[in-house]
Each structure stands twice: as C-alpha cells, then as structure tokens.
Design a protein around this motif. Structure first.
Motif, PDB file in Angstrom:
ATOM      1  N   GLN A   1      42.426  55.472  25.554  1.00  0.00           N
ATOM      2  CA  GLN A   1      41.393  56.420  25.135  1.00  0.00           C
ATOM      3  C   GLN A   1      41.294  57.576  26.114  1.00  0.00           C
TER       4      GLN A   1
ATOM      5  N   ASP B   1      41.971  61.511  25.292  1.00  0.00           N
ATOM      6  CA  ASP B   1      41.004  62.560  25.627  1.00  0.00           C
ATOM      7  C   ASP B   1      41.639  63.627  26.513  1.00  0.00           C
ATOM      8  N   ASP B   2      42.471  63.220  27.455  1.00  0.00           N
ATOM      9  CA  ASP B   2      43.139  64.154  28.352  1.00  0.00           C
ATOM     10  C   ASP B   2      44.068  65.082  27.566  1.00  0.00           C
TER      11      ASP B   2
ATOM     12  N   ARG C   1      43.806  65.847  24.371  1.00  0.00           N
ATOM     13  CA  ARG C   1      42.980  66.705  23.517  1.00  0.00           C
ATOM     14  C   ARG C   1      42.390  67.857  24.331  1.00  0.00           C
ATOM     15  N   ILE C   2      41.934  67.586  25.539  1.00  0.00           N
ATOM     16  CA  ILE C   2      41.386  68.640  26.394  1.00  0.00           C
ATOM     17  C   ILE C   2      42.473  69.650  26.747  1.00  0.00           C
TER      18      ILE C   2
END
Length: 122
Positions: free
Chosen positions: A36, A40-41, A43-44
């Motif tokens: 997860q 997230d990394d 996506r950022i």
C-alpha cells in the motif's frame, strides 16, 4: 508477423504508451502495508508530474522480506510499477465550476478576519 498480428500488438501496447511508468517503493511491518505504501508513493510521483487520473498497476508488486533490519528486525519492502491517466474528468469539471463561479460577492478579505482591521496602516 502478419499485419493483423502487428496491429493487435500495437493496440495492446498503446495504453501503456499513453502514460510513463511510475515506480513506488515503501517498507512496512506487513507485506500489505509495504505494498500500500509503494502504491501511494507511485501515485504521488504520478501526481507530481500532472497525472491525476486513475492508475493501473503494471505487473505484480514485488515484495522483499528481510530479517536483519537494524530498527525493526523483520521487515517487508515493496515495489509497485503503474501508469496513470493524465487527468480526472470530475476534477476538471470541479475546477471549471470554481472558475466560472460568480465572484461579484468578493469583499476585502481582511473584513472577514477577526481583528483584520488592525493590519491596516501598520
């Protein structure tokens, strides 16, 4: 390779060419947390490049397990590769609504701040 086979390969490859690949990495006490965090990394990273749309994971997340981490001992590291769409239509519509909003009601912003008048002439 026949022309139809070449067209099929090009059609299958075209969505991947629409977006660069974004790689995210993270660590966690469980494999799920590490994956997860890696998602997230990535996506950022995509958002930093202006890709705010839906993201698609390319391949399988890679998970590495270690038992020798100096702080936690047993730890998982994960890596995720994905592509993302350039924009999200609902986001664009929301921005357009804000820009087209009637701004005739705008006043001096200091009038809405308690004690804002104290800043005048200071």
């Amino acid at each position: 390779m026949t022309a139809s086979a070449a067209a099929l390969v090009m059609a299958a490859a075209s969505p991947a060419l629409a977006s660069p690949l974004f790689v995210g990495g993270a660590r966690g006490l469980t494999a799920e947390n590490a994956i997860q965090g890696a998602f997230d990394d990535a996506r950022i990273s995509a958002q930093a490049e202006g890709f705010y749309g839906a993201c698609t994971v390319v391949g399988e997340p890679q998970v590495f397990e270690t038992f020798t981490d100096p702080l936690f001992g047993h730890l998982f590291h994960a890596q995720v590769v994905m592509t993302c769409a350039k924009y999200r239509p609902s986001l664009i519509n929301a921005i357009r609504a804000l820009v087209n909003e009637d701004n005739s009601h705008n006043e001096d912003p200091r009038a809405t701040i308690p004690g804002g008048q104290a800043y005048i002439g200071s």
